[in-house]
Design a protein around this motif. Structure first.
Motif, short mmCIF file in Angstrom:
data_model
loop_
_atom_site.label_atom_id
_atom_site.label_comp_id
_atom_site.label_asym_id
_atom_site.label_seq_id
_atom_site.Cartn_x
_atom_site.Cartn_y
_atom_site.Cartn_z
N ILE A 136 0.84 -1.21 0.00
CA ILE A 136 0.00 0.00 0.00
C ILE A 136 0.87 1.26 0.00
O ILE A 136 0.59 2.23 -0.71
N SER A 137 1.94 1.24 0.79
CA SER A 137 2.82 2.41 0.85
C SER A 137 3.51 2.66 -0.49
O SER A 137 3.63 3.81 -0.92
N CYS A 138 3.97 1.61 -1.13
CA CYS A 138 4.62 1.78 -2.44
C CYS A 138 3.64 2.35 -3.46
O CYS A 138 4.00 3.24 -4.24
N ALA A 139 2.39 1.84 -3.44
CA ALA A 139 1.39 2.38 -4.36
C ALA A 139 1.10 3.85 -4.05
O ALA A 139 0.96 4.68 -4.96
N GLY A 140 1.04 4.20 -2.76
CA GLY A 140 0.82 5.59 -2.39
C GLY A 140 1.97 6.50 -2.78
O GLY A 140 1.75 7.64 -3.23
N ILE A 141 3.20 6.02 -2.62
CA ILE A 141 4.36 6.82 -2.99
C ILE A 141 4.38 7.07 -4.50
O ILE A 141 4.64 8.20 -4.96
N VAL A 142 4.11 6.02 -5.27
CA VAL A 142 4.09 6.18 -6.73
C VAL A 142 3.02 7.17 -7.15
O VAL A 142 3.24 8.06 -7.99
N THR A 143 1.83 7.04 -6.56
CA THR A 143 0.73 7.96 -6.90
C THR A 143 1.08 9.39 -6.52
O THR A 143 0.81 10.34 -7.29
N THR A 144 1.67 9.57 -5.34
CA THR A 144 2.04 10.92 -4.89
C THR A 144 3.08 11.54 -5.83
O THR A 144 3.00 12.72 -6.19
N ALA A 154 2.77 14.90 -8.07
CA ALA A 154 3.78 15.95 -7.96
C ALA A 154 4.38 16.27 -9.33
O ALA A 154 4.66 17.44 -9.65
N THR A 155 4.58 15.23 -10.15
CA THR A 155 5.13 15.45 -11.49
C THR A 155 4.18 16.28 -12.34
O THR A 155 4.60 17.19 -13.09
N ILE A 156 2.89 15.99 -12.22
CA ILE A 156 1.89 16.78 -12.97
C ILE A 156 1.90 18.23 -12.51
O ILE A 156 1.83 19.17 -13.33
N PHE A 157 2.01 18.44 -11.20
CA PHE A 157 2.05 19.81 -10.68
C PHE A 157 3.28 20.56 -11.20
O PHE A 157 3.19 21.73 -11.58
N VAL A 158 4.43 19.87 -11.20
CA VAL A 158 5.66 20.53 -11.67
C VAL A 158 5.56 20.83 -13.17
O VAL A 158 5.99 21.89 -13.64
N LYS A 159 4.99 19.90 -13.93
CA LYS A 159 4.88 20.10 -15.37
C LYS A 159 3.99 21.28 -15.71
O LYS A 159 4.26 22.03 -16.65
N HIS A 160 2.92 21.47 -14.94
CA HIS A 160 1.98 22.58 -15.20
C HIS A 160 2.08 23.63 -14.10
O HIS A 160 1.07 24.19 -13.67
N ASN A 161 3.30 23.86 -13.66
CA ASN A 161 3.51 24.73 -12.50
C ASN A 161 3.01 26.15 -12.72
O ASN A 161 2.51 26.79 -11.78
N ASN A 162 3.13 26.67 -13.91
CA ASN A 162 2.80 28.09 -14.17
C ASN A 162 1.44 28.29 -14.81
O ASN A 162 1.12 29.40 -15.26
N THR A 163 0.64 27.25 -14.85
CA THR A 163 -0.70 27.40 -15.42
C THR A 163 -1.62 28.08 -14.41
O THR A 163 -1.41 27.99 -13.18
N PRO A 164 -2.66 28.77 -14.87
CA PRO A 164 -3.59 29.46 -13.94
C PRO A 164 -4.25 28.52 -12.95
O PRO A 164 -4.48 28.88 -11.79
N LEU A 165 -4.57 27.30 -13.38
CA LEU A 165 -5.24 26.35 -12.48
C LEU A 165 -4.35 25.98 -11.30
O LEU A 165 -4.80 25.96 -10.14
N ILE A 166 -3.08 25.69 -11.56
CA ILE A 166 -2.16 25.31 -10.49
C ILE A 166 -1.90 26.51 -9.57
O ILE A 166 -1.85 26.36 -8.34
N LYS A 167 -1.78 27.69 -10.15
CA LYS A 167 -1.56 28.88 -9.33
C LYS A 167 -2.77 29.15 -8.44
O LYS A 167 -2.62 29.50 -7.26
N ALA A 168 -3.97 28.98 -9.00
CA ALA A 168 -5.17 29.25 -8.22
C ALA A 168 -5.38 28.25 -7.09
O ALA A 168 -6.02 28.55 -6.08
N PHE A 225 4.35 16.71 -0.03
CA PHE A 225 5.51 16.23 0.73
C PHE A 225 5.06 15.52 2.00
O PHE A 225 5.63 14.50 2.40
N GLY A 226 4.04 16.08 2.68
CA GLY A 226 3.54 15.44 3.90
C GLY A 226 2.95 14.06 3.61
O GLY A 226 3.16 13.11 4.37
#
Length: 341
Positions: free
Chosen positions: A134-142, A146-160, A171-172
């Motif tokens: 379960i932890s490995c699946a959670g880490i991969v999903t997290t 995070a990768t999606i957030f970094v990829k679209h870091n400057n889009t209005p949706l992520i900023k909002a 991170f938590g």
């Protein structure tokens, strides 16, 4: 006289005795001489008839078993009762059992004790495979989120969405999943320190980010309702500072706890199962629960702010619905007036 008379050092005569065996011969029972005593015993064992053709044992008590001691009867030096020792005791002498003590077990010959091997959760145990999966699946999903957030870091949706607090929250969550491996690893002073620091801190990171985010939204909605100016401390840098301040409180609490109760390991033995020794961290389970008290406070505050947010949202939605209804009513009335001849 044709026999020699002798006396011992006390002046007593030397005894002479004949030894007879009561036997059945030719259908009759009679005594047959099988030996004599004159300073020493002399027996012709071939003439003796034993019951069941077996020589009986002539002794008061049988020898004790390997794990038994002799319990001498009062006033008797030849007879005893064999008493078994407890499984966790060794033989100090033939009359005394001695407890090996917690975490120790007697050796094969019961002459001493040795330390029992320590038991703890192994990585391949059934109880460990489930949480690890379960932890490995959670880490991969997290990490994927995070990768999606970094990829679209400057889009209005992520900023909002408040990307700074979202990164802290991710991170938590990642830290919480990683704590599973520390709780399964073999206890040691370093592992025990990470357990005590990480358990409450990982949750505090998540709850602090959520509390900061919901508090910001609640203050914004409250300011809109009251028609006040823009609330203070809602900028990204201010939000990060508030969140880190909330997390630092948990770190300070854990640091004080570590100084008051130094981390380490202990060998734990269940009284009903003396043969099992469990390796654990030297901290009480109640203390581990107390370390989560601050997390409960954050959750409570976060829930309060969320309820405020819901109430304000309901009020705004109700106001908007009322305005839409009135506008539709005015539009229908005006249309009807225009269509009259």
């Amino acid at each position: 006289m044709d026999s020699e008379v002798k006396f011992d050092e006390n002046g007593d005569g030397i005894g002479r005795y004949n030894v007879f065996n009561f036997q059945k011969i030719a259908g009759k029972y009679t005594y047959i001489k099988v030996g004599q005593w004159a300073k020493s015993l002399s027996l012709n064992t071939a003439l003796i008839h034993w019951p069941r053709r077996h020589i009986p044992t002539s002794q008061c008590s049988d020898p004790c078993a390997r794990n038994e001691i002799k319990n001498m009867q009062p006033g008797d030096v030849c007879c005893w009762i064999c008493v078994p020792c407890d499984p966790y005791a060794y033989l100090e002498d033939e009359f005394t059992c001695k407890d090996c003590g917690p975490g120790r077990w007697p050796n094969e010959d019961l002459t001493g004790c040795y330390d029992l091997p320590e038991e703890y959760i192994r990585w391949g145990d059934v109880w460990a495979v489930g949480p690890i999966t379960i932890s490995c699946a959670g880490i991969v999903t997290t990490l994927m989120v995070a990768t999606i957030f970094v990829k679209h870091n400057n889009t209005p949706l992520i900023k909002a969405s408040g990307r700074e607090l979202c990164y802290i929250l991710l991170f938590g969550v990642f830290f919480s999943y990683c704590m599973t491996f520390f709780f399964i690893a073999k206890p040691s002073p370093a592992i025990c320190t990470l357990r005590r620091m990480g358990l409450g801190t990982s949750f505090a990171v998540c709850y602090a980010a959520l509390l900061t985010k919901t508090n910001r939204i609640a203050r914004i909605f409250n300011g809109v309702r009251e028609g006040a100016q823009r609330p203070r401390f809602i900028s990204p840098s201010s939000q990060v500072f508030i969140c880190l301040s909330l997390i630092s409180v948990q770190i300070i609490i854990v640091s004080v706890w570590l100084m008051l109760e130094a981390p380490g390991t202990r060998r734990y033995t269940v009284p009903e199962k003396r043969e099992t020794v469990i390796l654990k961290c030297n901290v009480k389970d109640s203390s581990m629960l107390m370390s989560l008290t601050y997390d409960v406070v954050l959750v409570t505050l976060c829930s309060d702010d969320y309820h405020v947010y819901l109430r304000q949202s309901e009020r705004l939605c109700g106001t908007g619905l009322s305005l839409c209804t009135k506008g539709a009513h005015y539009y229908i009335s005006a249309t009807e007036e225009c269509n009259q001849p």
